[in-house]
Design a protein around this motif. Structure first.
Motif, short mmCIF file in Angstrom:
data_model
loop_
_atom_site.label_atom_id
_atom_site.label_comp_id
_atom_site.label_asym_id
_atom_site.label_seq_id
_atom_site.Cartn_x
_atom_site.Cartn_y
_atom_site.Cartn_z
N ILE A 249 0.86 -1.18 0.00
CA ILE A 249 0.00 0.00 0.00
C ILE A 249 0.90 1.23 0.00
CG2 ILE A 249 -0.20 0.21 2.53
CD1 ILE A 249 -3.25 0.77 2.05
N HIS A 250 0.31 2.43 -0.23
CA HIS A 250 1.09 3.68 -0.33
C HIS A 250 2.04 3.58 -1.52
CE1 HIS A 250 3.87 6.97 0.88
NE2 HIS A 250 2.81 7.46 1.50
N ILE A 251 1.45 3.40 -2.71
CA ILE A 251 2.22 3.14 -3.93
C ILE A 251 2.39 4.43 -4.72
CG2 ILE A 251 2.28 1.75 -6.04
CD1 ILE A 251 0.14 -0.05 -4.43
N ASN A 252 3.62 4.78 -4.99
CA ASN A 252 3.89 6.04 -5.69
C ASN A 252 3.49 5.95 -7.16
OD1 ASN A 252 5.09 8.73 -5.15
ND2 ASN A 252 6.37 8.18 -6.92
N ASN A 253 3.13 7.09 -7.73
CA ASN A 253 2.66 7.13 -9.11
C ASN A 253 3.69 6.65 -10.13
OD1 ASN A 253 3.74 9.90 -8.28
ND2 ASN A 253 3.76 10.08 -10.51
N THR A 254 4.97 6.65 -9.76
CA THR A 254 6.04 6.22 -10.67
C THR A 254 6.30 4.72 -10.63
OG1 THR A 254 7.62 6.72 -8.91
CG2 THR A 254 7.24 8.43 -10.57
N ASN A 255 5.69 4.01 -9.69
CA ASN A 255 6.02 2.61 -9.46
C ASN A 255 5.47 1.73 -10.59
OD1 ASN A 255 6.36 -0.04 -8.41
ND2 ASN A 255 6.21 0.73 -6.33
N PRO A 256 6.31 0.92 -11.24
CA PRO A 256 5.82 0.10 -12.36
C PRO A 256 4.80 -0.97 -11.94
CG PRO A 256 8.09 -0.46 -11.79
CD PRO A 256 7.76 0.80 -11.05
N ILE A 257 4.68 -1.28 -10.65
CA ILE A 257 3.71 -2.30 -10.24
C ILE A 257 2.28 -1.85 -10.44
CG2 ILE A 257 5.33 -3.28 -8.58
CD1 ILE A 257 3.69 -2.03 -6.33
N LEU A 258 2.07 -0.54 -10.64
CA LEU A 258 0.72 -0.04 -10.92
C LEU A 258 0.20 -0.55 -12.25
CD1 LEU A 258 1.14 3.63 -9.66
CD2 LEU A 258 -0.26 1.85 -8.60
N ASN A 259 1.11 -0.87 -13.16
CA ASN A 259 0.73 -1.43 -14.46
C ASN A 259 0.56 -2.93 -14.31
OD1 ASN A 259 0.51 -2.40 -17.07
ND2 ASN A 259 2.13 -1.09 -17.90
N GLU A 260 -0.67 -3.40 -14.42
CA GLU A 260 -0.97 -4.81 -14.16
C GLU A 260 -0.44 -5.73 -15.25
OE1 GLU A 260 -5.16 -4.87 -13.38
OE2 GLU A 260 -4.97 -3.45 -11.71
N ASP A 261 0.07 -5.17 -16.35
CA ASP A 261 0.69 -5.98 -17.40
C ASP A 261 2.21 -5.96 -17.32
OD1 ASP A 261 -1.73 -6.73 -18.48
OD2 ASP A 261 -1.79 -5.06 -19.91
N SER A 262 2.75 -5.31 -16.30
CA SER A 262 4.20 -5.14 -16.21
C SER A 262 4.88 -6.39 -15.65
CB SER A 262 4.54 -3.94 -15.33
OG SER A 262 4.19 -4.21 -13.97
N PRO A 263 6.15 -6.61 -15.97
CA PRO A 263 6.88 -7.73 -15.37
C PRO A 263 7.03 -7.58 -13.86
CG PRO A 263 8.35 -6.35 -16.69
CD PRO A 263 6.96 -5.90 -16.99
N GLU A 264 7.06 -6.35 -13.38
CA GLU A 264 7.17 -6.12 -11.94
C GLU A 264 5.90 -6.59 -11.22
OE1 GLU A 264 9.86 -3.22 -14.04
OE2 GLU A 264 7.77 -3.85 -14.28
N HIS A 265 4.75 -6.28 -11.80
CA HIS A 265 3.47 -6.74 -11.22
C HIS A 265 3.41 -8.27 -11.24
CE1 HIS A 265 -0.88 -7.28 -10.64
NE2 HIS A 265 -0.89 -6.04 -10.15
N ALA A 266 3.89 -8.87 -12.31
CA ALA A 266 3.90 -10.33 -12.42
C ALA A 266 4.83 -10.95 -11.38
CB ALA A 266 4.32 -10.74 -13.83
N GLU A 267 5.94 -10.30 -11.11
CA GLU A 267 6.86 -10.80 -10.09
C GLU A 267 6.21 -10.82 -8.71
OE1 GLU A 267 11.27 -9.79 -8.18
OE2 GLU A 267 10.70 -8.94 -10.12
N LEU A 268 5.45 -9.78 -8.41
CA LEU A 268 4.72 -9.76 -7.14
C LEU A 268 3.68 -10.88 -7.08
CD1 LEU A 268 4.07 -5.94 -6.58
CD2 LEU A 268 5.78 -7.38 -5.46
N ALA A 269 2.99 -11.10 -8.20
CA ALA A 269 1.97 -12.15 -8.23
C ALA A 269 2.59 -13.52 -7.97
CB ALA A 269 1.25 -12.14 -9.58
N ARG A 270 3.76 -13.76 -8.54
CA ARG A 270 4.44 -15.04 -8.32
C ARG A 270 4.82 -15.21 -6.85
NH1 ARG A 270 6.81 -13.65 -13.33
NH2 ARG A 270 8.67 -12.82 -12.28
N ALA A 271 5.09 -14.09 -6.19
CA ALA A 271 5.47 -14.13 -4.77
C ALA A 271 4.25 -14.05 -3.85
CB ALA A 271 6.43 -12.97 -4.47
N ASN A 272 3.04 -14.08 -4.43
CA ASN A 272 1.79 -13.98 -3.65
C ASN A 272 1.73 -12.69 -2.83
OD1 ASN A 272 0.55 -16.46 -4.48
ND2 ASN A 272 2.00 -17.55 -3.15
N ILE A 273 2.15 -11.60 -3.44
CA ILE A 273 2.10 -10.27 -2.82
C ILE A 273 1.10 -9.43 -3.60
CG2 ILE A 273 3.39 -8.18 -2.23
CD1 ILE A 273 5.92 -9.95 -2.12
#
Length: 304
Positions: A269-293
């Motif tokens: 939570i408290h996610i900055n507007n520049t953070n790539p995890i906001l893009n649900e198609d990004s590899p960073e978002h996918a990395e979080l999903a794999r880690a169950n975060i």
């Protein structure tokens, strides 16, 4: 326990009003696989009727307007929000107090350090004395738990964090225990625990212990990398320098959360507007999903 994510963004929200970074620009052009977010705040209840507001963001009016449980069912005026707890004195966590001035005196819970800052250097408490007024309650950081008036079946334990005081505070470069806190919120009847720390600069032993004892953690998701602002905007400060542990790299938040027991729910939570995890198609978002975060979003409800 019912946890309502009222806002999941960092200061400025997403998109930020004066930002044209790739994330903000793409969202405005409807080319973005993700959601807008207001500035971070959550609400907690054991019965879905009496709620604790944790942090009062500048977006609080909009957040509460879309939160049906906060509206009085059988009264001309009133609210389901019985009290407000601040984890720090950052503007994106307390400026919303001014928006709540039309009602009864606010039942406000903060540390002594935050109360001093909000009575002097950013005198919201003093200002509100000319409107609704404030009934202040001290949040202990000595390990003792406390309960909130008019909110049954919930108890809270707070501890100091190694983060940064707001820029307006004289403690900005002279850290004082109580500038920032993490809180464990427990429903007494079922023993379920939430650990909440939206501003987390360092994983100390007592922080890790509190995380491991929780059923759900909502923690700092501000930046993906330490140099994110500098790389994205060409200026700015490093994440750790302003009190935020980035997600990636060795010792980052992903590594910390991945080391917790699998049964614990993990959310950023408290996610900055520049953070790539906001893009649900990004590899960073996918990395979080794999880690169950999970990546928190406005309007999300978590039930423990």
């Amino acid at each position: 326990m019912y946890i309502r994510v009222l806002g999941a963004g960092a200061g400025g929200g997403f998109p930020q009003w004066n930002c044209n970074c790739p994330n903000c620009k793409s969202l405005r052009l409807d080319l973005f696989s993700g959601k807008p977010r207001t500035q971070s705040s959550i609400a907690i209840s054991a019965d879905k009727q009496n709620w604790l507001l944790v942090n009062a963001s500048p977006d609080v009016r909009t957040q509460l307007e879309f939160f049906d449980e906060a509206h009085p069912p059988n009264a001309v005026r009133g609210t389901g929000i019985k009290a407000i707890l601040l984890v720090d004195g950052q503007i994106d966590h307390c400026a919303g107090l001014l928006i709540l001035r039309e009602g009864e005196p606010l039942e406000l819970y903060t540390t002594r350090v935050v109360k001093h800052d909000l009575s002097t250097h950013f005198p919201i408490i003093t200002m509100l004395s000319h409107y609704c007024g404030v009934n202040h309650h001290v949040v202990p950081i000595d390990g003792g738990s406390f309960m909130i008036n008019d909110i049954s079946d919930i108890k809270i334990t707070a501890h100091a964090l190694a983060s940064r005081a707001p820029p307006y505070s004289p403690n900005r470069n002279n850290a004082t225990p109580g500038d920032n806190i993490g809180v464990t919120i427990e429903q007494i009847s079922n023993g379920k625990k939430l650990y909440y720390a939206p501003g987390l600069g360092l994983i100390e032993a007592h922080v890790l212990s509190a995380m491991r004892q929780a059923d759900c953690v909502l923690v700092d998701g501000t930046f993906w990398t330490d140099d994110e602002l500098v790389k994205t905007c060409g200026f700015g400060k490093y994440a750790r320098d302003i009190g935020h542990l980035p997600q990636s790299a060795k010792g980052g938040m992903i590594e910390v959360l991945s080391g917790l027991p699998e049964k614990i729910e993990k959310h950023l939570i408290h996610i900055n507007n520049t953070n790539p995890i906001l893009n649900e198609d990004s590899p960073e978002h996918a990395e979080l999903a794999r880690a169950n975060i999970g990546v928190c979003y406005d309007g999300q409800t978590i039930v423990l």
